[in-house]
Scaffold this active site. Structure first.
Site, PDB file in Angstrom:
ATOM      1  N   HIS A   7      49.980  32.956  30.258  1.00  0.00           N
ATOM      2  CA  HIS A   7      48.763  33.008  30.924  1.00  0.00           C
ATOM      3  C   HIS A   7      48.888  34.339  32.103  1.00  0.00           C
ATOM      4  O   HIS A   7      49.007  34.129  32.998  1.00  0.00           O
ATOM      5  CB  HIS A   7      48.210  31.865  31.612  1.00  0.00           C
ATOM      6  N   HIS A  39      46.707  38.037  32.763  1.00  0.00           N
ATOM      7  CA  HIS A  39      45.702  38.710  32.385  1.00  0.00           C
ATOM      8  C   HIS A  39      46.313  40.113  32.730  1.00  0.00           C
ATOM      9  O   HIS A  39      46.641  40.426  33.866  1.00  0.00           O
ATOM     10  CB  HIS A  39      44.437  38.721  33.229  1.00  0.00           C
ATOM     11  N   ASN A  44      45.186  43.615  33.437  1.00  0.00           N
ATOM     12  CA  ASN A  44      44.882  44.214  34.461  1.00  0.00           C
ATOM     13  C   ASN A  44      44.953  43.501  36.053  1.00  0.00           C
ATOM     14  O   ASN A  44      45.122  44.143  36.840  1.00  0.00           O
ATOM     15  CB  ASN A  44      43.290  44.723  34.306  1.00  0.00           C
ATOM     16  N   THR A  78      40.678  41.826  28.485  1.00  0.00           N
ATOM     17  CA  THR A  78      39.175  41.812  27.738  1.00  0.00           C
ATOM     18  C   THR A  78      38.978  43.419  27.430  1.00  0.00           C
ATOM     19  O   THR A  78      38.886  44.430  28.349  1.00  0.00           O
ATOM     20  CB  THR A  78      38.184  41.894  29.117  1.00  0.00           C
ATOM     21  N   GLY A 121      37.035  34.986  32.807  1.00  0.00           N
ATOM     22  CA  GLY A 121      35.946  35.664  33.716  1.00  0.00           C
ATOM     23  C   GLY A 121      35.532  34.733  34.635  1.00  0.00           C
ATOM     24  O   GLY A 121      35.900  33.501  34.625  1.00  0.00           O
ATOM     25  N   GLU A 156      37.982  25.239  35.982  1.00  0.00           N
ATOM     26  CA  GLU A 156      38.657  26.223  37.004  1.00  0.00           C
ATOM     27  C   GLU A 156      37.855  25.713  38.379  1.00  0.00           C
ATOM     28  O   GLU A 156      38.485  25.892  39.303  1.00  0.00           O
ATOM     29  CB  GLU A 156      38.508  27.560  36.662  1.00  0.00           C
TER      30      GLU A 156
HETATM   31  C1  6MZ Z   1      38.944  33.694  35.110  1.00  0.00           C
HETATM   32  C2  6MZ Z   1      40.310  35.721  35.248  1.00  0.00           C
HETATM   33  C3  6MZ Z   1      40.923  35.202  36.379  1.00  0.00           C
HETATM   34  O1  6MZ Z   1      41.044  41.184  31.052  1.00  0.00           O
HETATM   35  O2  6MZ Z   1      40.991  43.112  32.491  1.00  0.00           O
HETATM   36  N1  6MZ Z   1      40.637  36.830  34.696  1.00  0.00           N
HETATM   37  N2  6MZ Z   1      39.306  34.728  34.709  1.00  0.00           N
HETATM   38  N3  6MZ Z   1      39.652  33.096  36.230  1.00  0.00           N
HETATM   39  C4  6MZ Z   1      40.730  33.790  36.701  1.00  0.00           C
HETATM   40  N4  6MZ Z   1      41.450  33.342  37.875  1.00  0.00           N
HETATM   41  C5  6MZ Z   1      41.841  34.098  38.898  1.00  0.00           C
HETATM   42  N5  6MZ Z   1      41.971  36.208  36.613  1.00  0.00           N
HETATM   43  C6  6MZ Z   1      41.693  37.121  35.525  1.00  0.00           C
HETATM   44  O3  6MZ Z   1      41.985  41.216  33.398  1.00  0.00           O
HETATM   45  C7  6MZ Z   1      41.404  41.023  34.200  1.00  0.00           C
HETATM   46  C8  6MZ Z   1      40.398  39.796  33.818  1.00  0.00           C
HETATM   47  O4  6MZ Z   1      40.722  38.766  33.715  1.00  0.00           O
HETATM   48  C9  6MZ Z   1      39.908  37.532  33.899  1.00  0.00           C
HETATM   49  C10 6MZ Z   1      38.746  38.286  34.457  1.00  0.00           C
HETATM   50  O5  6MZ Z   1      37.775  38.330  33.448  1.00  0.00           O
HETATM   51  C11 6MZ Z   1      39.202  39.720  34.835  1.00  0.00           C
HETATM   52  O6  6MZ Z   1      38.343  40.702  34.960  1.00  0.00           O
HETATM   53  P1  6MZ Z   1      41.714  42.166  32.068  1.00  0.00           P
HETATM   54  O7  6MZ Z   1      42.951  42.623  31.541  1.00  0.00           O
END
Ligand code: 6MZ
Length: 347
Positions: free
Chosen positions: A18, A20, A22, A101, A175, A205
């Site tokens: 898990h 993300h 960015n 995303t 998101g 969440e």
């Molecule tokens: C929900 C999250 C998150 O996609 O631009 N993101 N969504 N809960 C969280 N908990 C803290 N942390 C990150 O990476 C950034 C994006 O990941 C999701 C959000 O949509 C955020 O804009 P990317 O690579």
């Protein structure tokens, strides 16, 4: 200087499921991006939550907006993805599922397709350069963008699942959890599932998502992100817990993210032990290692210290994560062999 415990946790082979993209950008890479775009007047305090600091979840989502301004070209994406992969590998992560995303930017000419292709290219280049981690990609659906965009995103994921030699393996739903409702995304997620994409969905969440979680569990997802408010002690329900257990759906748990984002009061109050004591598959993850100033080895160390896990228990926890991955059976087998080989190095 790294002490003995830090060395153990870094050398421990780990699986990150898990992350993300960015949110995973390190301070060093952020510096390079900030230097490339001085006109944006962005400084580090706007892109990361440092040790001891906390923000509301809303404020965390503001941080992502700032980061997105800094990463808006194919070149940025290639550089950022390669750095993130290398950093995870240096931290002992031997299998990594990144999620992101797709974004388009009319000013730079970035399209959603080129966005996905840049990430796939970065994964390929890291493989060619023998970076020591196996990487897969989950295409993320941002709930803030609604049902129509979700469907387009799933189509994109489907196309690249077929055109990426197995690098694109699934779809994430993420998101701001306070925006939109899970029911809007059911058709897109169902479509993803039908075409063979795996589903890793953020669920419960925040406390208000009980009804939505019931609905999403009907799919069912292949993994659950966070699941902070699923269990009855925090306002979830026994029937939600029972369904997650019946279907044996692994949970991706991100301790520091939840504490810094203030959905969990403290490390001690985290839901990890609730599920762990039930023998339910739990996978420790970072979520956003850049934004929350953490690493996967730090998350393992924190979990062990907070919940009194022995080194053997920590080893088993990391090994069990292999079975929760979206890798093929052949890759899982290779990873199991690596874990067994690396065992004597760690103990
Ligand atoms: C929900 C999250 C998150 O996609 O631009 N993101 N969504 N809960 C969280 N908990 C803290 N942390 C990150 O990476 C950034 C994006 O990941 C999701 C959000 O949509 C955020 O804009 P990317 O690579």
């Amino acid at each position: 200087m790294e002490d003995d415990a830090e060395l153990f946790y870094r050398q421990l082979p780990k699986v990150e499921l898990h992350a993300h993209l960015n949110g995973s950008v390190s301070v060093a890479t952020m510096e390079r991006l900030i230097a490339r775009k001085p006109h944006l007047n962005i400084d580090h305090s706007m892109t990361a939550i440092l040790k001891g600091q906390r923000r509301t979840l809303d404020e965390c989502f503001q941080v992502f907006k700032v980061i997105h301004q800094l990463i808006d070209t194919e070149e940025d994406l290639l550089m950022v993805t390669k750095s993130v992969i290398r950093e995870f590998a240096e931290d002992g992560v031997r299998y990594l599922e990144l999620r992101s995303t797709p974004r388009a930017d009319s000013k730079t000419g970035l399209t959603k397709r080129r966005y996905v292709e840049s990430i796939i290219e970065a994964i390929r280049q890291c493989k060619e350069e023998n970076v020591d981690t196996e990487v897969r990609f989950l295409v993320a659906v941002d709930r803030r963008n609604g049902a129509e965009v979700a469907m387009e995103t799933v189509k994109l994921a489907e196309d690249y699942m077929l055109a990426s030699d197995g690098l694109v393996v699934g779809v994430d739903l993420s998101g701001d959890p306070n925006v939109g409702h899970g029911k809007d995304f059911l058709p897109a997620l169902q479509k993803a599932r039908n075409c063979g994409l795996k589903l890793a969905l953020h669920m419960s969440e925040v406390p208000s998502q009980k009804e939505e979680s019931e609905l999403l569990l009907t799919l069912p997802p292949d993994r659950i992100g966070h699941g902070t408010f699923l269990h009855p002690e925090v306002g979830g329900s026994q029937s939600l817990v029972d369904r997650v257990r019946e279907k044996n759906i692994p949970l991706e748990l991100c301790l520091t993210s939840n504490v810094k984002g203030q959905t969990v009061g403290s490390y001690q109050k985290h839901h990890f032990p609730y599920w762990y004591q039930l023998g339910h598959p739990c996978v420790l993850c970072t979520d956003d290692k850049g934004v929350f100033s953490t690493s996967l080895s730090m998350e393992y160390q924190l979990a062990a210290a907070t919940f009194g896990l022995s080194r053997e228990a920590v080893w088993t926890l990391s090994q069990q994560a292999i079975g929760c991955s979206f890798a093929t059976d052949a890759v899982r087998q290779q990873l199991q062999q690596r874990w067994a080989l690396l065992l004597p190095e760690v103990f």
